[in-house]
Structure formats: structure tokens, C-alpha cells
Design a protein around this motif. Structure first.
Motif, PDB file in Angstrom:
ATOM      1  N   PRO A 407       2.871  -0.973 -27.905  1.00 18.47           N
ATOM      2  CA  PRO A 407       3.555   0.126 -28.588  1.00 18.47           C
ATOM      3  C   PRO A 407       3.871  -0.235 -30.041  1.00 18.47           C
ATOM      4  O   PRO A 407       4.137  -1.396 -30.355  1.00 18.47           O
ATOM      5  CB  PRO A 407       4.841   0.279 -27.773  1.00 18.47           C
ATOM      6  N   ARG A 408       3.811   0.754 -30.883  1.00 19.48           N
ATOM      7  CA  ARG A 408       4.213   0.535 -32.264  1.00 19.48           C
ATOM      8  C   ARG A 408       5.733   0.394 -32.342  1.00 19.48           C
ATOM      9  O   ARG A 408       6.457   0.916 -31.498  1.00 19.48           O
ATOM     10  CB  ARG A 408       3.746   1.697 -33.133  1.00 19.48           C
ATOM     11  N   LYS A 409       6.193  -0.279 -33.356  1.00 20.65           N
ATOM     12  CA  LYS A 409       7.644  -0.444 -33.512  1.00 20.65           C
ATOM     13  C   LYS A 409       8.182   0.616 -34.458  1.00 20.65           C
ATOM     14  O   LYS A 409       7.520   1.036 -35.412  1.00 20.65           O
ATOM     15  CB  LYS A 409       7.981  -1.846 -34.023  1.00 20.65           C
ATOM     16  N   LEU A 410       9.414   1.041 -34.180  1.00 24.37           N
ATOM     17  CA  LEU A 410      10.104   2.000 -35.033  1.00 24.37           C
ATOM     18  C   LEU A 410      10.872   1.311 -36.146  1.00 24.37           C
ATOM     19  O   LEU A 410      11.083   1.897 -37.211  1.00 24.37           O
ATOM     20  CB  LEU A 410      11.051   2.860 -34.190  1.00 24.37           C
ATOM     21  N   GLY A 411      11.288   0.075 -35.934  1.00 26.80           N
ATOM     22  CA  GLY A 411      12.015  -0.664 -36.960  1.00 26.80           C
ATOM     23  C   GLY A 411      12.792  -1.811 -36.357  1.00 26.80           C
ATOM     24  O   GLY A 411      12.777  -2.051 -35.134  1.00 26.80           O
ATOM     25  N   LEU A 412      13.480  -2.551 -37.219  1.00 26.60           N
ATOM     26  CA  LEU A 412      14.347  -3.648 -36.823  1.00 26.60           C
ATOM     27  C   LEU A 412      15.792  -3.165 -36.895  1.00 26.60           C
ATOM     28  O   LEU A 412      16.245  -2.688 -37.936  1.00 26.60           O
ATOM     29  CB  LEU A 412      14.145  -4.866 -37.727  1.00 26.60           C
ATOM     30  N   LEU A 413      16.510  -3.328 -35.783  1.00 26.81           N
ATOM     31  CA  LEU A 413      17.879  -2.852 -35.676  1.00 26.81           C
ATOM     32  C   LEU A 413      18.798  -4.039 -35.420  1.00 26.81           C
ATOM     33  O   LEU A 413      18.661  -4.735 -34.415  1.00 26.81           O
ATOM     34  CB  LEU A 413      18.001  -1.835 -34.533  1.00 26.81           C
ATOM     35  N   GLY A 414      19.723  -4.275 -36.358  1.00 30.10           N
ATOM     36  CA  GLY A 414      20.678  -5.367 -36.229  1.00 30.10           C
ATOM     37  C   GLY A 414      22.044  -4.861 -35.825  1.00 30.10           C
ATOM     38  O   GLY A 414      22.403  -3.706 -36.080  1.00 30.10           O
ATOM     39  N   GLY A 415      22.815  -5.751 -35.208  1.00 28.81           N
ATOM     40  CA  GLY A 415      24.160  -5.362 -34.788  1.00 28.81           C
ATOM     41  C   GLY A 415      24.976  -6.563 -34.368  1.00 28.81           C
ATOM     42  O   GLY A 415      24.439  -7.627 -34.043  1.00 28.81           O
ATOM     43  N   THR A 416      26.294  -6.385 -34.375  1.00 30.68           N
ATOM     44  CA  THR A 416      27.216  -7.360 -33.793  1.00 30.68           C
ATOM     45  C   THR A 416      27.680  -6.805 -32.452  1.00 30.68           C
ATOM     46  O   THR A 416      28.094  -5.644 -32.369  1.00 30.68           O
ATOM     47  CB  THR A 416      28.414  -7.608 -34.716  1.00 30.68           C
ATOM     48  N   PHE A 417      27.620  -7.643 -31.417  1.00 30.21           N
ATOM     49  CA  PHE A 417      27.836  -7.179 -30.054  1.00 30.21           C
ATOM     50  C   PHE A 417      29.002  -7.922 -29.419  1.00 30.21           C
ATOM     51  O   PHE A 417      29.488  -8.938 -29.946  1.00 30.21           O
ATOM     52  CB  PHE A 417      26.557  -7.358 -29.226  1.00 30.21           C
ATOM     53  N   GLU A 418      29.435  -7.406 -28.271  1.00 32.62           N
ATOM     54  CA  GLU A 418      30.655  -7.911 -27.645  1.00 32.62           C
ATOM     55  C   GLU A 418      30.471  -9.282 -27.023  1.00 32.62           C
ATOM     56  O   GLU A 418      31.449  -9.942 -26.662  1.00 32.62           O
ATOM     57  CB  GLU A 418      31.160  -6.921 -26.596  1.00 32.62           C
ATOM     58  N   ASP A 419      29.245  -9.775 -26.902  1.00 27.86           N
ATOM     59  CA  ASP A 419      29.055 -11.145 -26.446  1.00 27.86           C
ATOM     60  C   ASP A 419      29.292 -12.148 -27.564  1.00 27.86           C
ATOM     61  O   ASP A 419      29.094 -13.357 -27.362  1.00 27.86           O
ATOM     62  CB  ASP A 419      27.655 -11.325 -25.855  1.00 27.86           C
ATOM     63  N   GLY A 420      29.709 -11.654 -28.742  1.00 25.90           N
ATOM     64  CA  GLY A 420      30.020 -12.514 -29.873  1.00 25.90           C
ATOM     65  C   GLY A 420      28.857 -12.824 -30.773  1.00 25.90           C
ATOM     66  O   GLY A 420      28.990 -13.624 -31.706  1.00 25.90           O
TER      67      GLY A 420
END
Length: 790
Positions: A407-420
Motif C-alpha cells: 500500500p502507498r503511504k499517506l504520510g508520517l504521523l508523529g505524536g506523544t502517547f500515554e506510554d510515555g
């Protein structure tokens, strides 16, 4: 017999002691009496008269502004002349007519330790503010060449935008002054299509093909070698239940219930209709307001993560100008994250990808088409719910015309999550993972086991972050430190469908700036300078502005290794954003004030109040294309205002604050109502007198524009937790504003602005930007932007 006092001896004269042998005076104190002029204290120890700093200073950009608009200066303080105990003997002089006595004005001696000051203002490191000060937006660096602007108002956000070449805002001082003044004439809630212009800067920009910097060259596609990681699977709705938001109560068997539909009343105040919106469903606002193009949708729970996906210019037409919005809801409506607490992995959560596209992709775009909003895909992850969510700011998708990658990629998505952790996910294109025959009204559930990059700290939680460009990221942690990571080389090694997950990544900078958790953080996206002063457009930005739970707002240059306090409040700094139009960060101050600060050397640290919402501010958003600021607050109001306020006091242009909508909650019925069509409120200058006195004066002038008194307590369901402008899909997508509330309802609005009285300043936009020959600094080029009072 009383005691006799010792006889007093006469003291020798000081002047006689300095006479020479012939009786002629030599160097010594003057015997001539000092003339005490009006305004003179009569003291021999008085410093020589000085002019008030900045009194004669005028801004080069505004020759027609009055003295009130000069750069910051302190008001002179009247000092009474002390009366001497014994008046000295004076020679008799002819009587003169009595003159009216006046106060003596002492200039400020500046801020410094040990210097006595008659002013009651506090002493700061930065220049003392003045009531006559007006913030001027100063560009942080100078660009060369031309840029694109809209040649006509777009008929729809689902179609191509007609553009034309124009001089950029830093082409000359005259163009900068004119464009900044013209933006001050915006009295609408959104951007003015005539003036939108890309002022963002990224080092990845390609050389211009011609004389004009286009959107395709300024925001190129990055990370083309990265592929969607293998191991992803498609889940059934039953298998994905544990990843989705649930109700706060369970069944008798202990199973999780799906969240109930959110009941809300929409429409005019006297004729509202109650509507229930289930999870993954949307509602067109045009059913209640025919002229509205807004959409309301329900991701299932409140969301702190919300961001638009960048799409390159060459791919927009192939995707039918579809807009992609990432939403990260909490597990339940009552979920409340703890600062600094990590949850054990795996913790089920989800990230939803919503699409806003045309109703009929095969037909030409229509102004009446408000589009269709659907939840196209749900990413099921194990990192826990997201505290913050941002796409890579530059397009990182695969071409829609590429038939070899699946599958083609839509983009790179970054985030800070509750696992630290701070994690970067490769998001697949919804078109490639949707099975054949799948119902388009329901999302497809995709299980992604591991992110592409995961950064964890042993002694802290990754709490906030911001991208500087496609390779550099800054992370604010729960222990008050800022960690800076250069991900360019790491991402380059992650090419292919089966890359090795990088481990033990070390930050290039690890700076202790705050005493507690960093809740808000943003980069100042401006290039550093060479020793000659020229901007280094091929280098990374170096300045970070952060705010934390300690109430400090700090500016940190990572080259110096420490932070500098910009402001201090007795509140938690929950929001901060950078505006290239305002020339600095926009953040909050005491008493729910939204304030913009300048980081330009000529205006360093000087702030300007933009608005005062009735509740604490949850979120701020500024665009790279226009100066309109979006604000989400705890009182349920999503509002916008113009960050480029006119500098002329008492001018003909009002300074409006627009309520896009307001959310109310009834504790008795446990239902919501959404109100809109508010009259704009004119923001008042914040004076030094108490607020109660200001309110009395405003009420005496016009009671219709008095803001209601704040209750200081609001239901958690109505808070607007996140607002974000669309800076990802070019000039045509600039009016799109997304927001998320504590009730779980999210909204997308299409808002445009307009000029005062629908009159374009300087007669036309080409004349304003000096694109027309013969229109320059001569007579007749400056329209009645300052003199028109009608």
C-alpha cells in the motif's frame, strides 16, 4: 550658675583659601549664583538634562503615524520641587508677571539595580512597557523573489485555486508596511483571499523554476523511500472493539459498551433541533443554517490530537482535492491523563483518519457544495491514547499515480502517547487498504503493531512536541527538559517495507529549562544568520519557545544551552503557537489573556494583547498563510481574531473577536446545544484601571457589546480542547478550521474574511504590492487607509 557654652570660632572662607598671593581667585567652586529656571530643582548634584529615550524616535515603516506609535518609551513622571528649610537671600529684581507653575519631568534612568526610580512599575530585564506602545509585526528574515497569491476567490475548497505572481511581503519596506496595514483592515472571522500568502519557511525548499516561488517548490515531497511497515492487518469491527472509545459503564457480563450517541441541539436559538450523532457519524450544518458549510462529527470521545495532513500540489487533483484530518480520541469520555505517569504497553488506542471530499468527484467544483465528511480509516495501536498529534509538516506521501507501491503511504504521523513515548507512524493510504465492496460509510480498521520510530526516556514522559521541519523535532518532557532529535539520518535508514526499528536514539540537545512539565512547545521557524547577517536558508532553526506548569514562558536557543525567561504567570501554560505574520510566539498570560510576543531584535520581548476569552485557554493555532488566530477555551467558545491589529489608536478599523460557535451543557438534561451567528465583539484596550471600572465605562457607552461576566466554572464537556488551521493543502485550503471539544463533538468550519466596507486598501492588491508600474512611494499611492473615517 548655668554652664557657659564654648564660644563659636569663625571658619575660614573656602574661596579665600583658594586665592593666590595677589588676591586673585584660582580654580574652585563658582561664586556666581546658579539661576534656578522653571523646571530646575536647584540642586548642584542634579544630573544634566536628558531627553526621554525614544521620544523623538519614529518607526521607519510609518511616516504618517503620530507620536503615540513610536517605539516603546516610558512615560515621564512628575516630580514636585522640594521647598528648602530656609530660603536663600535674593537680590531685589523688578516684579514679573506670575507664571503658572508646572511639574518637573524626570527622564527614566533605565532599569538597573541600585538606581532609584520614581515610577512604581516593576524593573524587568527587557524594556519597560508603555501605554503608548503598539506592537509592530517585524519579519524575522528577508526573502527574495516573487511568490504566489490567489487571483480569484476559490469557488470551493475541492477545486484548483487560480494563482498569480506577486512581490512577497519582504520585497521592500514599503511592501511590508502596506501589506501589514492592509491585513489590519480585515473585519471578518477568517482570512482575506486577496492577501493570503505562504510565509512559512523550510530548509527543504527546492530552487525556484522561474522567478516565482510556487507551493510545489516551497513544500516538496520528503521521505520518498519510506514504506508502510509489513505486519499490518485488517480487523473486523468486533476485533477492533477493544481499540475504540467505549462507554464509562459496562454490561452485566463485564463487556465494554460502545459510547452512546452525543445529543446536541443545533440551529437558531429560537428554533433548535435535537440531533443524536453516533460514533463515526457526521452532520452537515447546512441543514440548520443554509449558508453554512460546516460539518460536525463524533469520533467517540474527547480528543487532544488533531491535525491536517499535508498533500503536495501535484497530488491534489488526483485525490479530488480531498482533505485528510487525523483525530486521536481518548478511551472514554471520563478519561483524564496523569502528568508524568506511564502506562504499560500494550495499551489499546486508536487514531482516526477522516476525509472531507466533494459530493460528486466527477462534477466541476461548486460553491454550494459543502462536501462529504467520512471516517475512512481507524489505526489500531498499542501506545495508548495520544496527548499530542502532528503530521510531518511537509508532504511525505507516495504519488497517487504510482502503481508499483502497495500500500502507498499517506504520510508520517508523529505524536506523544500515554506510554510515555514519542512515536512516528507510517500511515497507509485509505484507498489501498479498503477491501473491495467495503461500505464507504463505515471505516476500515487497520492494525499497526509497531511505529517506525519510538523514543522513550527513562526518567521522564514525552509530554509535548513540535516539528521544525521534516527531520528535526523538539520534545517537551514531564521533568522540564527539552530534548532535540535530528531524525534525518535515522529516517533515511528506514527505507523499504521491513526496516529495523531504531533503538537507543540519543538527542543532540538535552536542556533543562523548566521546573515542571512542559505542556506547550513550538519552534520559531526562521533560519539562523551568517556572520554577515544573511539568512542560512539551508540550516535548521535554532530557537524554541516553551511553556510549562511552572508558569514560565521561556525562549531557548539550542546553541546557547540554556533558556531565557520571556514571561511569568501564575497559571499553567497550556497553549503556544508561532505566527510568521506576528513575528513571534503567541501564548497566554494571566487572567486568560492571549498575547503575541516579538522575537525580532528591534522589538525583542515586547508583547501585544490580542484578546481576553471568558475562560482558560486550551489551544491556540496560527496559520502560515494568514494572520487570523484561532482560540479554543474552557468556556466552550471557538473564536478567531486578527493578530495584525492596526497600530493607529482611535482609527477607523475596529478590532473584532469573532465567535465561530459556542457549546453549552445542561447538567439537568445532560444534553448539549451549539450556538452560532454571534455578533463580533470589539476588543478594548487593556487599561491600568481595574476591570470593574472599565466595565462600567463600557456599559455606559454601549451595553450591547459588554461581554458577559465569567462564572469561573464550566462543565468539562464544553471545553474546546484543540483548534487547528489547515496549512497543509495550499492557498485554497486556508479557510478550513478544525476543532475538538470535551463532549466528543468535533467540527470543521470554512471561514473567510472581508475588508472593512468591502474596500480594498491602496485601491487594489497589485497597487498594494507595487506590482503595477508607476505605483510607488509618490503621491496618490497611499489610499485613505489612515484618513478614511467613514
Amino acid at each position: 550658675m548655668p554652664r557657659a557654652l564654648r564660644p563659636r570660632k569663625s571658619q575660614p572662607s573656602y574661596s579665600l583659601a583658594l586665592d593666590d598671593e595677589d588676591g586673585q581667585p584660582v580654580a574652585g567652586p563658582s561664586k556666581k549664583k546658579r539661576n534656578v529656571d522653571e523646571g530646575d530643582s536647584g540642586s548642584d548634584f542634579e544630573p544634566p538634562a536628558q531627553s526621554v529615550a525614544g521620544a523623538d524616535e519614529e518607526d521607519e515603516d510609518d511616516d504618517d503615524d503620530d507620536a503615540d506609535e513610536s517605539l516603546e518609551q516610558e512615560d515621564p513622571v512628575p516630580v514636585p520641587i522640594p521647598k528648602s528649610r530656609k530660603a536663600p537671600a535674593k537680590e531685589k529684581r523688578p516684579a514679573k508677571p506670575a507664571k503658572k507653575t508646572s511639574d518637573v519631568f524626570m527622564p527614566s534612568l533605565g532599569s538597573g539595580a541600585g538606581i532609584a526610580r520614581t515610577s512604581k512599575r516593576q524593573i524587568y530585564v527587557l524594556p519597560t512597557p508603555s501605554v503608548h506602545h503598539r506592537h509592530r509585526a517585524v519579519p524575522l528574515y528577508t526573502r527574495v523573489g516573487q511568490v504566489e497569491r490567489l487571483a480569484a476567490k476559490p469557488d470551493s475548497v475541492f477545486g484548483p485555486a487560480a494563482t498569480a505572481s506577486t512581490h512577497n511581503f519582504t520585497h521592500s519596506l514599503e511592501v511590508t508596511k502596506r501589506v501589514n496595514k492592509a491585513w489590519g483592515f480585515n473585519v471578518g472571522p477568517g482570512p482575506i483571499w486577496d492577501l493570503v500568502e505562504d510565509r512559512g519557511w523550510y530548509k527543504e525548499a527546492l530552487p525556484d523554476d522561474g522567478d516565482t516561488a510556487t507551493d510545489a517548490t516551497r513544500r516538496p515531497v520528503t521521505h520518498q523511500g519510506i514504506r508502510v511497515k509489513s505486519g499490518w492487518t485488517i480487523l473486523t469491527p468486533e476485533e477492533a472493539t477493544c481499540f475504540l472509545p467505549t462507554d464509562t459503564v459496562t454490561t452485566e457480563e463485564g463487556n465494554l459498551r460502545p459510547p452512546p450517541p452525543v445529543a446536541c441541539s443545533f440551529g437558531p436559538l429560537q428554533d433548535q433541533k435535537r440531533v443524536e450523532i453516533p460514533m463515526f457519524k457526521s452532520q452537515k450544518n447546512s441543514e440548520f443554517f443554509p449558508e453554512s458549510k460546516s460539518h460536525i462529527f463524533n469520533p467517540g470521545a474527547q480528543a487532544w490530537g488533531l491535525d491536517w495532513c499535508p498533500v503536495h500540489f501535484d497530488d491534489r487533483e488526483g485525490r479530488s482535492y480531498t482533505q485528510y484530518l487525523a483525530v486521536a480520541p481518548f478511551p472514554t469520555a471520563s478519561h483524564s491523563p496523569d502528568v508524568g505517569a506511564k502506562v504499560e504497553r500494550p495499551t489499546a488506542a486508536c487514531i482516526q483518519i477522516w476525509t472531507l471530499g466533494p459530493t460528486n468527484p466527477d462534477s466541476p467544483p461548486s460553491e454550494e457544495d459543502s462536501g462529504v465528511l467520512n471516517c475512512a480509516m481507524v489505526l489500531c495501536i498499542d501506545s495508548g491514547p495520544a496527548h499530542d498529534l502532528k503530521w510531518c509538516p511537509l508532504p511525505s506521501h507516495d504519488s497517487i499515480d504510482d502503481d508499483q507501491i502497495r500500500p502507498r503511504k499517506l504520510g508520517l504521523l508523529g505524536g506523544t502517547f500515554e506510554d510515555g513515548s514519542f512515536s512516528v507512524y507510517v500511515v497507509p493510504d485509505p484507498l489501498d487498504v479498503t477491501p473491495a465492496g467495503h461500505d464507504a460509510a463505515t471505516p476500515v480498521f487497520v492494525r499497526i503493531p509497531e511505529p517506525l520510530i519510538r523514543i522513550e526516556l527513562e526518567d521522564a514522559v514525552c509530554w509535548s512536541f513540535d516539528w521544525a521541519n521534516s527531520e528535526l523535532v523538539a520534545i517537551g518532557t514531564s521533568n522540564g527538559t527539552i530534548a532535540v532529535y535530528h531524525l534525518g539520518q535515522v529516517l533515511a535508514k528506514c527505507s523499504g517495507p521491513d526496516p529495523t526499528l531504531p533503538t537507543n536514539l540519543l538527542p543532540s540537545h538535552y536542556l533543562t529549562v523548566h521546573q515542571s512539565a512542559i505542556r506547550a512547545l513550538t519552534w520559531i521557524r526562521a533560519p539562523p544568520s551568517l556572520p554577515s547577517g544573511a539568512p542560512r536558508t539551508d540550516a535548521d532553526p535554532t530557537v524554541i519557545v516553551s511553556g510549562g506548569y511552572d508558569g514560565l514562558e521561556c525562549v531557548t536557543d539550542i546553541r546557547e544551552g540554556h533558556g531565557s525567561v520571556m514571561n511569568r504567570t501564575r497559571d499553567v501554560i497550556l497553549a503556544m503557537t508561532y505566527s510568521p505574520f506576528g513575528g513571534g510566539p503567541i501564548t497566554i498570560d494571566h487572567e486568560n489573556i492571549v498575547k503575541v510576543y516579538s522575537v525580532s531584535p528591534s522589538m525583542l520581548g515586547r508583547g501585544h494583547i490580542l484578546m481576553e476569552p471568558q475562560g482558560p485557554i486550551w489551544s491556540l493555532s496560527a496559520s502560515d498563510y494568514h494572520p487570523q488566530l484561532a482560540v479554543g477555551s474552557a468556556d466552550g467558545v471557538c473564536s478567531t481574531t486578527n493578530a495584525l491589529r492596526s497600530t493607529r489608536r482611535g482609527g477607523s478599523v475596529p478590532f473584532f473577536v469573532h465567535k465561530i460557535y459556542q457549546l453549552d451543557y445542561s447538567r439537568k438534561t445532560q444534553e448539549l446545544r451549539m450556538l452560532e451567528r454571534f455578533y463580533p465583539l470589539e476588543a478594548q484596550d487593556r487599561a491600568t484601571q481595574p476591570k470593574s471600572v472599565r466595565d462600567e465605562k463600557v456599559q455606559g457607552k454601549d451595553k450591547a457589546f459588554v461581554a458577559p461576566a465569567s462564572t469561573a466554572s464550566w462543565p468539562k464537556e464544553i471545553g474546546v480542547h484543540r483548534v487547528v488551521w489547515n496549512s497543509a493543502t495550499g492557498l485554497g485550503g486556508t479557510p478550513l478550521l478544525a476543532s475538538a471539544t470535551g463532549s466528543g463533538l468535533c467540527r470543521i468550519d470554512v471561514v473567510w474574511g472581508r475588508f472593512l466596507n468591502d474596500r480594498v486598501p491602496y485601491c487594489s492588491v497589485p497597487s498594494m504590492r507595487l506590482d503595477v508600474e508607476g505605483e510607488g512611494e509618490g503621491e496618490g499611492d497611499a489610499m485613505d487607509v489612515d484618513s478614511d473615517e467613514d
